[in-house]
Every structure is written in C-alpha cells, then in structure tokens.
Design an enzyme around this catalytic site. Structure first.
Site, PDB file in Angstrom:
ATOM      1  N   SER A 138       0.847  -1.206   0.007  1.00  0.00           N
ATOM      2  CA  SER A 138       0.056   0.082  -0.058  1.00  0.00           C
ATOM      3  C   SER A 138       1.001   1.266   0.059  1.00  0.00           C
ATOM      4  O   SER A 138       2.099   1.455   0.638  1.00  0.00           O
ATOM      5  CB  SER A 138      -1.130   0.032   1.231  1.00  0.00           C
ATOM      6  OG  SER A 138      -1.370   1.217   1.245  1.00  0.00           O
ATOM      7  N   TYR A 148      -1.574  -0.343  10.430  1.00  0.00           N
ATOM      8  CA  TYR A 148      -1.662  -0.727   9.000  1.00  0.00           C
ATOM      9  C   TYR A 148      -0.579  -0.419   8.089  1.00  0.00           C
ATOM     10  O   TYR A 148      -0.102  -1.138   7.514  1.00  0.00           O
ATOM     11  CB  TYR A 148      -2.984  -0.452   8.608  1.00  0.00           C
ATOM     12  CG  TYR A 148      -3.378  -0.648   7.149  1.00  0.00           C
ATOM     13  CD1 TYR A 148      -4.031  -1.763   6.980  1.00  0.00           C
ATOM     14  CD2 TYR A 148      -2.791   0.196   5.927  1.00  0.00           C
ATOM     15  CE1 TYR A 148      -4.236  -2.215   5.699  1.00  0.00           C
ATOM     16  CE2 TYR A 148      -3.234  -0.063   4.891  1.00  0.00           C
ATOM     17  CZ  TYR A 148      -3.855  -1.443   4.275  1.00  0.00           C
ATOM     18  OH  TYR A 148      -4.006  -1.699   3.115  1.00  0.00           O
TER      19      TYR A 148
END
Length: 257
Positions: A138, A148
């Site tokens: 990501s 995350y």
C-alpha cells in the site's frame, strides 16, 4: 498452462487479479474465507475462459489454514507459477483504541501470512527456476499513519529483500503499492468517494493491468497512477521527520489500500 494462487480472491483487487489472469489463460487456485463466493467465481471464470479454478477456503488468521495454503504452494505435483498475496484489511480506530487481539489478527493477515506463503512459494519456484510473487502492499507503507501502515511498510521492505535474494534465479518479487481504489476494502472501512478528490481514486482493472506489466518487466515496486507515482517519489526524497509529522497530523483521515 501456468497456475496462479491468489489470496483474498473473492472480492476487490484479488478478484480483479483472478479475472485478468483467467483471461490470460492461467489456471487458478483461489483462496478466501467465503467458500460460496469462491464457488461462484470458479463457475463464472471456468465458463468464460475455459480454465481450471481450484477453490481453497481458508481463514488466514488461523495457523493451520495458512499451513494448508503453504503446502499447496509447495506441492511439486501441482506447481504454482504465480503467488498473489492480496488478503488484508484495516482497522478503523487507532492502535490504543483497538483491542490488542484485533491488532494481532490484522498483523497476522498483513505480515505473517504473506511471509509464510512467500517462503513456501519462493523455495518451490527457485527449485524450478521460474515464478513470480506479488505482494499487495500500500501507499500507506510510505507513511506513518498507524499499525496498518507499519505492516505495509514491512511488506514492501520484505518484498525488496526477497527480490534481492532471488536475483538471478528466474523468480521475481513485486510489491504492489496502490492508493485509494474503488473496491469493497474502502466501502467496509466507511470511506466514500465523496471524501476524497476523484483523481485520487484508482480503477482496480487498470491497477492490476499495470501491476502485471510491471511483473513482466521485473519491477520490484509497482505504484499505479500518476498522482501516486509522484507522491512516492516525493516521499522518497523528503526528510523522514517531515514525512512522518505530516502523516501524523493526517492520521484520522482515510487510509489508502
């Protein structure tokens, strides 16, 4: 005929990988928790493209399920030529506001599972002298916006390290680093298109097509979209403190995939 194994194949980017690889003539092994959705995907892809789809239901937070998938990747009688580590999710709240069990489960999906599966796949592929591993990371991994982002940073660096270790073996590793993408991932997180400029939203079909082209070129980092390529380049030259503080100030904004 080449075979690709895709985790998180029942929806979003994983499903798009399945559709595009099937259209290219790849047989598939599709992995997710939702067996009914996998069965539906199998039926449609086999009918539309004349390929074979093996359904492998698994909860990738469970160690034994992960080992089952790893065993499938290592099976010399049924070689897998491409692994797409796509399964993943994010948590809505900050680290200290989440239950630690939820944090551990997310870390398992985002870090432990792709490491275990990459190990199994890379060893088998290296033995055969060819193969490709795609780890869906990501743009968040370039920032400091929570656990995350930290997990995705690990996955990107892990991919670079594994690519270097496999250099010259015929096996490639690519970390795909998308930004905001029109998939169920952001819908489940409560992020709508109205919250961000339209130019920041990526189309999953174009994203996957770009990634597969980058894999063919042997690229280790695949960043789809002009805006995100520019952002990645800028973050690469900014002092880490500036990037970290900017990310910290925007930590309550929606996260990229």
């Amino acid at each position: 005929m080449a075979t690709a194994l895709i985790t998180g194949a029942s929806a979003g980017i994983g499903k798009t990988f399945a559709q595009q690889l099937a259209a290219k003539g790849h047989d598939l092994v599709v992995v997710a928790r939702d067996e009914a959705r996998l069965a539906d995907l199998k039926s449609r892809l086999e009918s539309e493209h004349g390929i074979s789809v093996e359904v492998l239901p698994a909860d990738l937070t469970e160690r034994l399920d992960v080992q089952d998938v790893a065993a499938r990747l290592a099976d010399p009688a049924k070689p897998v030529d491409m692994l797409v580590n796509n399964a993943g999710y994010g948590l809505k709240k900050g680290f200290l506001d989440n239950d630690i069990v939820d944090e551990e489960h997310m870390l398992t999906i985002l870090v432990r599972t792709p490491v275990v599966l990459s190990h199994a796949a890379a060893k088998a592929m290296r033995e055969r002298g060819h193969g490709a591993i795609i780890n869906v990371s990501s743009m968040a991994g370039f920032l400091a916006t929570g656990t995350y982002a930290a997990a995705k940073s690990y996955l990107t660096t892990f991919s670079e390290s594994l690519a270097a270790e496999l250099d010259g073996t015929g096996v490639t590793v690519t970390a795909l680093c998308p930004g905001f993408t029109r998939t169920e991932f952001h819908q489940r997180a409560g992020i709508t298109r109205q919250q961000l400029p339209d130019a920041l939203w990526l189309d999953a079909d174009k994203l996957v097509s770009q990634c597969l082209r980058d894999v063919d070129r042997g690229k280790v980092i695949s960043v789809p979209g002009v805006h995100y390529k520019a952002a990645a380049g800028l973050l690469d030259v900014l002092p880490r403190g500036v990037a970290r503080n900017s990310a910290f100030k925007s930590r309550h904004r929606p996260q990229a995939r």
